[in-house]
Design a protein around this motif. Sequence first.
Motif, PDB file in Angstrom:
ATOM      1  N   GLN A 117       5.472   0.945  11.167  1.00 54.90           N
ATOM      2  CA  GLN A 117       4.385   1.601  10.445  1.00 54.90           C
ATOM      3  C   GLN A 117       4.564   1.465   8.941  1.00 54.90           C
ATOM      4  O   GLN A 117       3.599   1.192   8.214  1.00 54.90           O
ATOM      5  CB  GLN A 117       4.314   3.078  10.824  1.00 54.90           C
ATOM      6  CG  GLN A 117       3.786   3.309  12.220  1.00 54.90           C
ATOM      7  CD  GLN A 117       3.847   4.775  12.605  1.00 54.90           C
ATOM      8  OE1 GLN A 117       4.719   5.519  12.157  1.00 54.90           O
ATOM      9  NE2 GLN A 117       2.917   5.190  13.463  1.00 54.90           N
ATOM     10  N   ILE A 118       5.777   1.631   8.453  1.00 55.15           N
ATOM     11  CA  ILE A 118       6.059   1.507   7.020  1.00 55.15           C
ATOM     12  C   ILE A 118       5.770   0.083   6.557  1.00 55.15           C
ATOM     13  O   ILE A 118       5.120  -0.126   5.526  1.00 55.15           O
ATOM     14  CB  ILE A 118       7.515   1.910   6.712  1.00 55.15           C
ATOM     15  CG1 ILE A 118       7.691   3.416   6.907  1.00 55.15           C
ATOM     16  CG2 ILE A 118       7.926   1.489   5.302  1.00 55.15           C
ATOM     17  CD1 ILE A 118       9.132   3.873   6.909  1.00 55.15           C
ATOM     18  N   THR A 119       6.227  -0.893   7.330  1.00 52.01           N
ATOM     19  CA  THR A 119       5.995  -2.298   6.978  1.00 52.01           C
ATOM     20  C   THR A 119       4.511  -2.605   6.952  1.00 52.01           C
ATOM     21  O   THR A 119       4.029  -3.281   6.027  1.00 52.01           O
ATOM     22  CB  THR A 119       6.727  -3.222   7.982  1.00 52.01           C
ATOM     23  OG1 THR A 119       8.125  -2.917   7.956  1.00 52.01           O
ATOM     24  CG2 THR A 119       6.516  -4.683   7.641  1.00 52.01           C
ATOM     25  N   LEU A 120       3.768  -2.128   7.943  1.00 50.08           N
ATOM     26  CA  LEU A 120       2.322  -2.363   7.974  1.00 50.08           C
ATOM     27  C   LEU A 120       1.629  -1.701   6.789  1.00 50.08           C
ATOM     28  O   LEU A 120       0.740  -2.292   6.171  1.00 50.08           O
ATOM     29  CB  LEU A 120       1.725  -1.859   9.286  1.00 50.08           C
ATOM     30  CG  LEU A 120       2.062  -2.676  10.534  1.00 50.08           C
ATOM     31  CD1 LEU A 120       1.552  -1.969  11.790  1.00 50.08           C
ATOM     32  CD2 LEU A 120       1.495  -4.071  10.439  1.00 50.08           C
ATOM     33  N   ALA A 121       2.034  -0.472   6.463  1.00 50.99           N
ATOM     34  CA  ALA A 121       1.435   0.224   5.328  1.00 50.99           C
ATOM     35  C   ALA A 121       1.722  -0.517   4.037  1.00 50.99           C
ATOM     36  O   ALA A 121       0.835  -0.650   3.177  1.00 50.99           O
ATOM     37  CB  ALA A 121       1.959   1.663   5.267  1.00 50.99           C
ATOM     38  N   GLN A 122       2.943  -0.993   3.861  1.00 53.36           N
ATOM     39  CA  GLN A 122       3.290  -1.741   2.649  1.00 53.36           C
ATOM     40  C   GLN A 122       2.495  -3.042   2.577  1.00 53.36           C
ATOM     41  O   GLN A 122       2.040  -3.434   1.507  1.00 53.36           O
ATOM     42  CB  GLN A 122       4.789  -2.037   2.624  1.00 53.36           C
ATOM     43  CG  GLN A 122       5.625  -0.818   2.369  1.00 53.36           C
ATOM     44  CD  GLN A 122       7.117  -1.086   2.563  1.00 53.36           C
ATOM     45  OE1 GLN A 122       7.517  -2.083   3.153  1.00 53.36           O
ATOM     46  NE2 GLN A 122       7.931  -0.166   2.072  1.00 53.36           N
ATOM     47  N   SER A 123       2.316  -3.682   3.716  1.00 55.42           N
ATOM     48  CA  SER A 123       1.552  -4.916   3.775  1.00 55.42           C
ATOM     49  C   SER A 123       0.090  -4.666   3.392  1.00 55.42           C
ATOM     50  O   SER A 123      -0.507  -5.430   2.638  1.00 55.42           O
ATOM     51  CB  SER A 123       1.628  -5.530   5.165  1.00 55.42           C
ATOM     52  OG  SER A 123       0.830  -6.669   5.253  1.00 55.42           O
ATOM     53  N   GLU A 124      -0.479  -3.567   3.893  1.00 59.20           N
ATOM     54  CA  GLU A 124      -1.850  -3.204   3.540  1.00 59.20           C
ATOM     55  C   GLU A 124      -1.972  -2.886   2.070  1.00 59.20           C
ATOM     56  O   GLU A 124      -2.937  -3.283   1.412  1.00 59.20           O
ATOM     57  CB  GLU A 124      -2.312  -2.025   4.392  1.00 59.20           C
ATOM     58  CG  GLU A 124      -2.547  -2.368   5.843  1.00 59.20           C
ATOM     59  CD  GLU A 124      -2.884  -1.159   6.712  1.00 59.20           C
ATOM     60  OE1 GLU A 124      -2.959  -0.034   6.180  1.00 59.20           O
ATOM     61  OE2 GLU A 124      -3.043  -1.353   7.926  1.00 59.20           O
ATOM     62  N   ASP A 125      -0.966  -2.182   1.501  1.00 61.82           N
ATOM     63  CA  ASP A 125      -0.985  -1.861   0.079  1.00 61.82           C
ATOM     64  C   ASP A 125      -0.923  -3.127  -0.766  1.00 61.82           C
ATOM     65  O   ASP A 125      -1.594  -3.226  -1.804  1.00 61.82           O
ATOM     66  CB  ASP A 125       0.201  -0.953  -0.282  1.00 61.82           C
ATOM     67  CG  ASP A 125       0.040   0.460   0.260  1.00 61.82           C
ATOM     68  OD1 ASP A 125      -1.090   0.827   0.653  1.00 61.82           O
ATOM     69  OD2 ASP A 125       1.056   1.174   0.321  1.00 61.82           O
ATOM     70  N   ASN A 126      -0.154  -4.102  -0.329  1.00 67.95           N
ATOM     71  CA  ASN A 126      -0.025  -5.360  -1.076  1.00 67.95           C
ATOM     72  C   ASN A 126      -1.295  -6.199  -0.991  1.00 67.95           C
ATOM     73  O   ASN A 126      -1.555  -7.015  -1.869  1.00 67.95           O
ATOM     74  CB  ASN A 126       1.158  -6.172  -0.558  1.00 67.95           C
ATOM     75  CG  ASN A 126       2.484  -5.548  -0.918  1.00 67.95           C
ATOM     76  OD1 ASN A 126       2.587  -4.776  -1.866  1.00 67.95           O
ATOM     77  ND2 ASN A 126       3.518  -5.863  -0.138  1.00 67.95           N
ATOM     78  N   ASN A 127      -2.076  -6.004   0.053  1.00 62.91           N
ATOM     79  CA  ASN A 127      -3.315  -6.763   0.225  1.00 62.91           C
ATOM     80  C   ASN A 127      -4.503  -6.143  -0.496  1.00 62.91           C
ATOM     81  O   ASN A 127      -5.580  -6.725  -0.532  1.00 62.91           O
ATOM     82  CB  ASN A 127      -3.640  -6.942   1.708  1.00 62.91           C
ATOM     83  CG  ASN A 127      -2.678  -7.884   2.399  1.00 62.91           C
ATOM     84  OD1 ASN A 127      -2.136  -8.781   1.763  1.00 62.91           O
ATOM     85  ND2 ASN A 127      -2.462  -7.677   3.683  1.00 62.91           N
TER      86      ASN A 127
END
Length: 128
Positions: A117-127
């Motif tokens: 979940q943390i990785t996905l959230a960080q990925s969404e924030d970077n996008n």
Amino acid sequence: VVSEMHDHADVLDLIANAEGVIITSSYPSTGEFSFLESIGLGKPVFLFDVGVHKDVIRNNINAFLFPQNDINLLCDALNKFCNTDIDSLNEIDVQSRILFKDLTDVSVQERVFKNIQITLAQSEDNNL
């Protein structure tokens, strides 16, 4: 070869008294209970590298993997097992029990999902 087992306790008793377990199913979902029960009892397990097996097994450390339907490599793995010293077999016992705990411990699974979940959230924030 196991067949005509009338009670699940019979299978567990068979695994508990075995020196190792060979799971020759080429379908990843058909041998998973036997796989978990075997590693939970610290038994060396021989299985095809299908499904999750290739992702969670460290070959010759917590179980033995061989390519799907490659009987020659299965025989090689069995020969290696038969010639393995007791200290290495004890280490396989320890490592298979650690794998069992990792695969069945809810707190471990919660940490894995939380990290996803943390990785996905960080990925969404970077996008964004």
